[in-house]
Write a protein that holds these residues in place. Structure first.
Motif, PDB file in Angstrom:
ATOM      1  N   MET A 198       3.847  -4.848  12.207  1.00 39.32           N
ATOM      2  CA  MET A 198       4.936  -4.944  11.261  1.00 39.32           C
ATOM      3  C   MET A 198       4.942  -3.651  10.435  1.00 39.32           C
ATOM      4  O   MET A 198       3.922  -3.229   9.915  1.00 39.32           O
ATOM      5  N   ASN A 199       6.123  -3.049  10.306  1.00 36.79           N
ATOM      6  CA  ASN A 199       6.187  -1.804   9.547  1.00 36.79           C
ATOM      7  C   ASN A 199       6.400  -2.080   8.054  1.00 36.79           C
ATOM      8  O   ASN A 199       6.582  -3.212   7.619  1.00 36.79           O
ATOM      9  N   LYS A 200       6.362  -1.031   7.272  1.00 34.59           N
ATOM     10  CA  LYS A 200       6.427  -1.129   5.811  1.00 34.59           C
ATOM     11  C   LYS A 200       7.735  -1.765   5.342  1.00 34.59           C
ATOM     12  O   LYS A 200       7.737  -2.582   4.419  1.00 34.59           O
ATOM     13  N   ASN A 201       8.863  -1.406   5.963  1.00 36.28           N
ATOM     14  CA  ASN A 201      10.160  -1.962   5.555  1.00 36.28           C
ATOM     15  C   ASN A 201      10.220  -3.466   5.804  1.00 36.28           C
ATOM     16  O   ASN A 201      10.771  -4.205   4.986  1.00 36.28           O
ATOM     17  N   GLU A 202       9.680  -3.903   6.919  1.00 31.28           N
ATOM     18  CA  GLU A 202       9.672  -5.334   7.221  1.00 31.28           C
ATOM     19  C   GLU A 202       8.793  -6.092   6.231  1.00 31.28           C
ATOM     20  O   GLU A 202       9.154  -7.178   5.773  1.00 31.28           O
ATOM     21  N   GLU A 203       7.647  -5.520   5.885  1.00 30.45           N
ATOM     22  CA  GLU A 203       6.758  -6.164   4.907  1.00 30.45           C
ATOM     23  C   GLU A 203       7.450  -6.290   3.556  1.00 30.45           C
ATOM     24  O   GLU A 203       7.367  -7.335   2.912  1.00 30.45           O
ATOM     25  N   ALA A 249      10.666  -6.392   2.993  1.00 28.32           N
ATOM     26  CA  ALA A 249      11.752  -7.364   3.098  1.00 28.32           C
ATOM     27  C   ALA A 249      11.214  -8.793   3.007  1.00 28.32           C
ATOM     28  O   ALA A 249      11.793  -9.642   2.316  1.00 28.32           O
ATOM     29  N   ILE A 250      10.110  -9.059   3.671  1.00 30.54           N
ATOM     30  CA  ILE A 250       9.491 -10.392   3.612  1.00 30.54           C
ATOM     31  C   ILE A 250       9.009 -10.678   2.193  1.00 30.54           C
ATOM     32  O   ILE A 250       9.213 -11.772   1.662  1.00 30.54           O
ATOM     33  N   PHE A 251       8.393  -9.682   1.563  1.00 29.99           N
ATOM     34  CA  PHE A 251       7.914  -9.854   0.188  1.00 29.99           C
ATOM     35  C   PHE A 251       9.070 -10.188  -0.746  1.00 29.99           C
ATOM     36  O   PHE A 251       8.978 -11.106  -1.563  1.00 29.99           O
ATOM     37  N   GLN A 252      10.175  -9.471  -0.614  1.00 29.07           N
ATOM     38  CA  GLN A 252      11.314  -9.697  -1.494  1.00 29.07           C
ATOM     39  C   GLN A 252      11.954 -11.058  -1.240  1.00 29.07           C
ATOM     40  O   GLN A 252      12.428 -11.703  -2.179  1.00 29.07           O
ATOM     41  N   ASP A 253      11.961 -11.507   0.007  1.00 27.66           N
ATOM     42  CA  ASP A 253      12.505 -12.826   0.319  1.00 27.66           C
ATOM     43  C   ASP A 253      11.668 -13.944  -0.300  1.00 27.66           C
ATOM     44  O   ASP A 253      12.202 -14.954  -0.743  1.00 27.66           O
ATOM     45  N   LEU A 254      10.360 -13.757  -0.318  1.00 22.95           N
ATOM     46  CA  LEU A 254       9.452 -14.796  -0.821  1.00 22.95           C
ATOM     47  C   LEU A 254       9.117 -14.634  -2.302  1.00 22.95           C
ATOM     48  O   LEU A 254       8.395 -15.464  -2.856  1.00 22.95           O
ATOM     49  N   TYR A 255       9.642 -13.606  -2.944  1.00 22.70           N
ATOM     50  CA  TYR A 255       9.228 -13.284  -4.306  1.00 22.70           C
ATOM     51  C   TYR A 255       9.511 -14.414  -5.293  1.00 22.70           C
ATOM     52  O   TYR A 255       8.664 -14.726  -6.141  1.00 22.70           O
ATOM     53  N   ASP A 256      10.686 -15.044  -5.215  1.00 18.29           N
ATOM     54  CA  ASP A 256      11.007 -16.128  -6.152  1.00 18.29           C
ATOM     55  C   ASP A 256      10.037 -17.290  -5.998  1.00 18.29           C
ATOM     56  O   ASP A 256       9.581 -17.868  -6.990  1.00 18.29           O
ATOM     57  N   HIS A 285       0.052  -7.035  -1.369  1.00 15.15           N
ATOM     58  CA  HIS A 285       1.224  -6.187  -1.143  1.00 15.15           C
ATOM     59  C   HIS A 285       1.807  -5.724  -2.479  1.00 15.15           C
ATOM     60  O   HIS A 285       2.182  -4.557  -2.619  1.00 15.15           O
ATOM     61  N   GLU A 286       1.863  -6.618  -3.435  1.00 17.64           N
ATOM     62  CA  GLU A 286       2.409  -6.264  -4.746  1.00 17.64           C
ATOM     63  C   GLU A 286       1.565  -5.180  -5.418  1.00 17.64           C
ATOM     64  O   GLU A 286       2.090  -4.283  -6.061  1.00 17.64           O
ATOM     65  N   ALA A 287       0.263  -5.255  -5.257  1.00 20.49           N
ATOM     66  CA  ALA A 287      -0.625  -4.273  -5.876  1.00 20.49           C
ATOM     67  C   ALA A 287      -0.548  -2.910  -5.198  1.00 20.49           C
ATOM     68  O   ALA A 287      -0.720  -1.883  -5.852  1.00 20.49           O
ATOM     69  N   ASN A 288      -0.253  -2.882  -3.889  1.00 17.21           N
ATOM     70  CA  ASN A 288      -0.315  -1.632  -3.131  1.00 17.21           C
ATOM     71  C   ASN A 288       1.034  -0.974  -2.881  1.00 17.21           C
ATOM     72  O   ASN A 288       1.078   0.202  -2.534  1.00 17.21           O
ATOM     73  N   CYS A 289       2.132  -1.678  -3.025  1.00 22.67           N
ATOM     74  CA  CYS A 289       3.445  -1.145  -2.650  1.00 22.67           C
ATOM     75  C   CYS A 289       4.208  -0.682  -3.890  1.00 22.67           C
ATOM     76  O   CYS A 289       4.571  -1.490  -4.754  1.00 22.67           O
ATOM     77  N   THR A 290       4.463   0.622  -3.968  1.00 22.19           N
ATOM     78  CA  THR A 290       5.196   1.150  -5.121  1.00 22.19           C
ATOM     79  C   THR A 290       6.655   0.713  -5.108  1.00 22.19           C
ATOM     80  O   THR A 290       7.247   0.495  -6.160  1.00 22.19           O
ATOM     81  N   HIS A 291       7.246   0.583  -3.928  1.00 22.78           N
ATOM     82  CA  HIS A 291       8.650   0.155  -3.814  1.00 22.78           C
ATOM     83  C   HIS A 291       8.835  -1.250  -4.381  1.00 22.78           C
ATOM     84  O   HIS A 291       9.770  -1.509  -5.130  1.00 22.78           O
ATOM     85  N   CYS A 292       7.951  -2.156  -4.040  1.00 24.73           N
ATOM     86  CA  CYS A 292       8.056  -3.537  -4.523  1.00 24.73           C
ATOM     87  C   CYS A 292       7.708  -3.642  -6.002  1.00 24.73           C
ATOM     88  O   CYS A 292       8.232  -4.503  -6.704  1.00 24.73           O
ATOM     89  N   GLN A 293       6.843  -2.765  -6.493  1.00 23.11           N
ATOM     90  CA  GLN A 293       6.531  -2.755  -7.924  1.00 23.11           C
ATOM     91  C   GLN A 293       7.752  -2.329  -8.734  1.00 23.11           C
ATOM     92  O   GLN A 293       8.026  -2.875  -9.791  1.00 23.11           O
TER      93      GLN A 293
END
Length: 87
Positions: free
Chosen positions: A1-6, A8-15, A33-41
């Motif tokens: 699974m690439n970074k964009n897919e991860e 997208a899954i994180f954002q879908d499950l965030y709520d 993922h939240e701790a390591n991904c600057t985009h999601c932070q």
């Protein structure tokens, strides 16, 4: 699974993650993922800055009150009809 897919899954499950409805391995993965991904932070900060619309919460409250009143009406009507039928 690439970074964009991860992401997208994180954002879908965030709520669900914020409401603590995600369990087990999924919760652990989301914390990592939240701790390591600057985009999601950055996305988390943007979501936290959005104000909750007061109008929406008032509408939801009104709908809940109306639904409760309708349930009570049907309950009282069913009691009245039961008593009327037995007489």
């Amino acid at each position: 699974m690439n970074k964009n897919e991860e992401c997208a899954i994180f954002q879908d499950l965030y709520d669900l993650y914020m409401e603590e409805e995600v369990e087990g391995e999924s919760k652990q993965w989301m914390m990592e993922h939240e701790a390591n991904c600057t985009h999601c932070q950055k996305g988390k900060i943007e979501r936290e800055e959005k104000p909750v619309l007061h109008e929406d919460s008032e509408k939801i409250w009104g709908i809940r009150i109306m639904t409760t009143m309708i349930y009570c009406l049907f309950f009282l009507l069913s009691i009245w009809m039961s008593i009327w039928y037995l007489w």
